[in-house]
Design a protein around this motif. Structure first.
Motif, PDB file in Angstrom:
ATOM      1  N   ASN A 122       0.826  -1.194   0.000  1.00 30.58           N
ATOM      2  CA  ASN A 122       0.000   0.000   0.000  1.00 30.58           C
ATOM      3  C   ASN A 122       0.872   1.260   0.000  1.00 30.58           C
ATOM      4  O   ASN A 122       1.971   1.274   0.511  1.00 30.58           O
ATOM      5  CB  ASN A 122      -0.909   0.020   1.231  1.00 30.58           C
ATOM      6  N   ASN A 123       0.349   2.304  -0.573  1.00 34.51           N
ATOM      7  CA  ASN A 123       1.007   3.603  -0.546  1.00 34.51           C
ATOM      8  C   ASN A 123       2.425   3.551  -1.092  1.00 34.51           C
ATOM      9  O   ASN A 123       3.383   4.045  -0.506  1.00 34.51           O
ATOM     10  CB  ASN A 123       1.019   4.158   0.878  1.00 34.51           C
ATOM     11  N   MET A 124       2.536   2.890  -2.232  1.00 33.87           N
ATOM     12  CA  MET A 124       3.806   2.824  -2.920  1.00 33.87           C
ATOM     13  C   MET A 124       4.260   4.217  -3.334  1.00 33.87           C
ATOM     14  O   MET A 124       3.457   5.093  -3.650  1.00 33.87           O
ATOM     15  CB  MET A 124       3.669   1.922  -4.149  1.00 33.87           C
ATOM     16  N   ASP A 125       5.559   4.434  -3.316  1.00 39.01           N
ATOM     17  CA  ASP A 125       6.125   5.709  -3.736  1.00 39.01           C
ATOM     18  C   ASP A 125       5.620   6.066  -5.131  1.00 39.01           C
ATOM     19  O   ASP A 125       5.699   5.262  -6.057  1.00 39.01           O
ATOM     20  CB  ASP A 125       7.649   5.606  -3.733  1.00 39.01           C
ATOM     21  N   THR A 126       5.083   7.291  -5.293  1.00 36.39           N
ATOM     22  CA  THR A 126       4.492   7.709  -6.559  1.00 36.39           C
ATOM     23  C   THR A 126       5.500   8.361  -7.501  1.00 36.39           C
ATOM     24  O   THR A 126       5.131   9.115  -8.391  1.00 36.39           O
ATOM     25  CB  THR A 126       3.328   8.685  -6.320  1.00 36.39           C
ATOM     26  N   VAL A 127       6.762   8.077  -7.314  1.00 38.07           N
ATOM     27  CA  VAL A 127       7.822   8.676  -8.126  1.00 38.07           C
ATOM     28  C   VAL A 127       7.628   8.328  -9.606  1.00 38.07           C
ATOM     29  O   VAL A 127       7.174   7.243  -9.962  1.00 38.07           O
ATOM     30  CB  VAL A 127       9.197   8.197  -7.628  1.00 38.07           C
ATOM     31  N   MET A 128       7.964   9.288 -10.480  1.00 37.42           N
ATOM     32  CA  MET A 128       7.930   9.085 -11.924  1.00 37.42           C
ATOM     33  C   MET A 128       9.335   9.261 -12.487  1.00 37.42           C
ATOM     34  O   MET A 128      10.215   9.845 -11.837  1.00 37.42           O
ATOM     35  CB  MET A 128       6.965  10.073 -12.594  1.00 37.42           C
ATOM     36  N   LEU A 129       9.551   8.778 -13.702  1.00 40.83           N
ATOM     37  CA  LEU A 129      10.891   8.832 -14.282  1.00 40.83           C
ATOM     38  C   LEU A 129      11.406  10.259 -14.424  1.00 40.83           C
ATOM     39  O   LEU A 129      12.605  10.510 -14.300  1.00 40.83           O
ATOM     40  CB  LEU A 129      10.900   8.133 -15.644  1.00 40.83           C
ATOM     41  N   ASP A 130      10.509  11.216 -14.683  1.00 36.31           N
ATOM     42  CA  ASP A 130      10.933  12.611 -14.801  1.00 36.31           C
ATOM     43  C   ASP A 130      11.462  13.160 -13.478  1.00 36.31           C
ATOM     44  O   ASP A 130      12.184  14.166 -13.465  1.00 36.31           O
ATOM     45  CB  ASP A 130       9.782  13.482 -15.296  1.00 36.31           C
ATOM     46  N   ASP A 131      11.104  12.513 -12.368  1.00 30.60           N
ATOM     47  CA  ASP A 131      11.605  12.947 -11.062  1.00 30.60           C
ATOM     48  C   ASP A 131      13.082  12.615 -10.891  1.00 30.60           C
ATOM     49  O   ASP A 131      13.751  13.218 -10.051  1.00 30.60           O
ATOM     50  CB  ASP A 131      10.798  12.295  -9.937  1.00 30.60           C
ATOM     51  N   LEU A 132      13.583  11.656 -11.660  1.00 30.83           N
ATOM     52  CA  LEU A 132      14.994  11.282 -11.610  1.00 30.83           C
ATOM     53  C   LEU A 132      15.763  12.175 -12.578  1.00 30.83           C
ATOM     54  O   LEU A 132      15.609  12.084 -13.788  1.00 30.83           O
ATOM     55  CB  LEU A 132      15.175   9.809 -11.988  1.00 30.83           C
ATOM     56  N   VAL A 133      16.564  13.061 -12.032  1.00 27.57           N
ATOM     57  CA  VAL A 133      17.295  14.040 -12.836  1.00 27.57           C
ATOM     58  C   VAL A 133      18.482  13.369 -13.517  1.00 27.57           C
ATOM     59  O   VAL A 133      19.268  12.663 -12.887  1.00 27.57           O
ATOM     60  CB  VAL A 133      17.764  15.220 -11.970  1.00 27.57           C
ATOM     61  N   GLY A 134      18.612  13.597 -14.819  1.00 26.40           N
ATOM     62  CA  GLY A 134      19.709  13.021 -15.584  1.00 26.40           C
ATOM     63  C   GLY A 134      19.431  11.576 -15.981  1.00 26.40           C
ATOM     64  O   GLY A 134      18.296  11.117 -16.024  1.00 26.40           O
ATOM     65  N   TYR A 135      20.501  10.863 -16.338  1.00 28.18           N
ATOM     66  CA  TYR A 135      20.436   9.441 -16.712  1.00 28.18           C
ATOM     67  C   TYR A 135      19.418   9.199 -17.839  1.00 28.18           C
ATOM     68  O   TYR A 135      18.674   8.206 -17.832  1.00 28.18           O
ATOM     69  CB  TYR A 135      20.089   8.573 -15.492  1.00 28.18           C
ATOM     70  N   GLU A 136      19.388  10.077 -18.828  1.00 27.85           N
ATOM     71  CA  GLU A 136      18.396   9.980 -19.896  1.00 27.85           C
ATOM     72  C   GLU A 136      18.588   8.726 -20.740  1.00 27.85           C
ATOM     73  O   GLU A 136      17.616   8.087 -21.151  1.00 27.85           O
ATOM     74  CB  GLU A 136      18.449  11.235 -20.786  1.00 27.85           C
ATOM     75  N   ILE A 137      19.836   8.382 -21.047  1.00 29.60           N
ATOM     76  CA  ILE A 137      20.103   7.178 -21.845  1.00 29.60           C
ATOM     77  C   ILE A 137      19.647   5.932 -21.099  1.00 29.60           C
ATOM     78  O   ILE A 137      19.025   5.030 -21.665  1.00 29.60           O
ATOM     79  CB  ILE A 137      21.597   7.087 -22.204  1.00 29.60           C
ATOM     80  N   GLN A 138      19.974   5.875 -19.806  1.00 30.31           N
ATOM     81  CA  GLN A 138      19.590   4.719 -18.994  1.00 30.31           C
ATOM     82  C   GLN A 138      18.075   4.582 -18.922  1.00 30.31           C
ATOM     83  O   GLN A 138      17.528   3.476 -19.046  1.00 30.31           O
ATOM     84  CB  GLN A 138      20.176   4.857 -17.575  1.00 30.31           C
ATOM     85  N   LYS A 139      17.398   5.699 -18.692  1.00 28.88           N
ATOM     86  CA  LYS A 139      15.936   5.659 -18.584  1.00 28.88           C
ATOM     87  C   LYS A 139      15.302   5.227 -19.907  1.00 28.88           C
ATOM     88  O   LYS A 139      14.313   4.484 -19.910  1.00 28.88           O
ATOM     89  CB  LYS A 139      15.407   7.036 -18.147  1.00 28.88           C
ATOM     90  N   LYS A 140      15.858   5.683 -21.024  1.00 31.33           N
ATOM     91  CA  LYS A 140      15.306   5.299 -22.326  1.00 31.33           C
ATOM     92  C   LYS A 140      15.427   3.800 -22.571  1.00 31.33           C
ATOM     93  O   LYS A 140      14.509   3.160 -23.084  1.00 31.33           O
ATOM     94  CB  LYS A 140      15.991   6.067 -23.453  1.00 31.33           C
TER      95      LYS A 140
END
Length: 439
Positions: free
Chosen positions: A203-221
């Protein structure tokens, strides 16, 4: 009420101690005059208390009776609801039986409690239909489930007959699914019995989104491309995110689940000591109409730990083919997961090992089962400062930039170095101190 409940077929296999079954029995005893008024009132108040507890657990409001019935409908895993899961209703004889059940549920929705209230001189059901919940923090209940139940409940209230009721419920099954997997994003293993594991929703899992992680664009892609292929039914690979601690590996996986939950993606978190349960976990989810990520955080093995050999067989290499709706995503600070020694590289280093190269291959064989391996390295100083500036703007920090960066540099020296985690912790500290000053 018991005459209505007795007509349930597909949805009739509810535990005898459930609120609905208990209330049904109370009404039966009242009609048959087998219990005294005081006994009936006591039993009713017990079920009202249970209903209030359910309302507290899930943040229900307004008509608690309707909320409860709706909760039963979307959590009951039966042949009909499972058939409709993520695909909707299809033509078939089972629809006839389902509509009979929905006619009964419609009658329960419209049930008039006034007779029993007058006979027993109580007004609890009237109160439950006009319930005003006390506001509470989201951490105290599952907001995701609460919103779905209450939205669906309001739609069902407006249905005119079982046909409309049928359409509304099956539309929900198509959009979200049914049962625990339909309502929740992530799970862990709660308990284990012989040849069976029980899942516990997170329950109440962290609602973080990928845009919240600054940088690491290649890794996220890379992570997004693989996950999108997976949820769309195309070929995809198991993923290993490795690298320095505090760089956003775990955050990225949480964000992925949040982003693709509406497309049927679910996550099951499993720990090293639970690898023995992997086959049973897969057996329970392989026929569901969802895509599952089995998530292993901070995965690594010492030389004396042999669980990795079992994991290898489960991932790839056992006789049974891994289902198409299951992938394994893992994070690790170790590139190759299993601890390596310099001696492993030298044929003469270990007099007791005749074939050291085989030893090396054995230790590397696990990591090779992850088709996508993504490296998360620590940012350099310039990148670290950019993360700080971005987070500061996001949280509304008013401190002058020169002062902010100076304090950030001082902070990282004693808080794990140049990492995204250190930057986030620093900004949290600054936000907290600024809020304290404003009091």
């Amino acid at each position: 009420m018991y005459k209505i409940v007795s007509k349930l077929l597909m949805y009739g296999d509810m535990p005898k101690n459930s609120i609905l079954m208990q209330l049904s029995d109370i009404f039966k005893q009242m009609d048959q005059d087998t219990q005294s008024r005081d006994e009936l009132v006591t039993r009713i108040f017990t079920q009202v208390k249970h209903l209030l507890q359910v309302a507290t657990d899930y943040g229900f409001d307004k008509n608690l009776w309707h909320n409860y019935l709706t909760y039963l409908l979307i959590t009951d895993e039966n042949p009909f609801s499972l058939t409709c899961e993520k695909v909707g209703a299809n033509d078939g004889s089972v629809n006839f039986f389902a509509k009979g059940d929905f006619k009964a549920f419609k009658a329960l929705f419209d049930f008039d409690f006034s007779e029993i209230e007058e006979r027993l001189d109580i007004d609890c059901f009237t109160r439950l239909s006009q319930y005003k919940a006390i506001g509470k923090k989201e951490l105290m209940y599952n907001k995701n489930v609460s919103e779905k139940v209450q939205t669906l409940s309001e739609r069902l209230e407006k249905t005119a007959n079982e046909d409309e009721f049928f359409d509304v419920v099956t539309d929900f099954y198509k959009a979200y699914g049914v049962g625990m997997f339909g309502l929740n994003k992530a799970f862990r293993i709660a308990s284990r019995t012989e040849n069976h594991v029980e899942f516990c929703p997170i329950n109440n899992m962290d609602t973080v989104m990928l845009d919240d992680l600054v940088g690491y664009e290649i890794q996220k892609k890379k992570l997004v491309d693989n996950t999108e292929a997976f949820v769309q039914g195309r070929k995809a690979n198991n993923v290993l995110l490795f690298g320095d601690s505090g760089t956003g590996k775990s955050t990225s996986i949480k964000a992925i689940v949040n982003a693709y939950y509406d497309q049927g993606l679910r996550m099951i978190e499993i720990y090293k000591h639970q690898f023995q349960d992997l086959n049973e976990v897969i057996a329970q989810i392989k026929n569901r109409n969802y895509r599952f990520i089995i998530y292993m955080d901070d995965l690594s093995f010492e030389e004396f730990e042999i669980e990795y050999k079992y994991l290898k067989a489960v991932i790839e290499g056992g006789l049974e083919k891994k289902p198409d709706n299951v992938l394994i995503y893992a994070t690790s600070n170790r590139r190759n997961l299993v601890r390596e020694r310099a001696a492993d590289k030298l044929e003469i280093a270990d007099d007791n090992d005749l074939h050291s190269s085989d030893t090396v291959q054995e230790k590397l064989s696990l990591v090779y089962r992850f088709g996508v391996r993504i490296y998360f390295g620590k940012p350099d100083k310039k990148q670290f400062q950019e993360i700080v500036r971005t987070l500061a703007a996001r949280y509304g920090v008013t401190m002058p930039e020169d002062e902010l960066l100076l304090k950030a540099n001082q902070w990282e020296l004693s808080h794990g170095g140049l990492t995204g985690r250190a930057a986030q912790q620093f900004i949290d500290y600054i936000v907290g101190t600024e809020e304290e000053k404003r009091k």
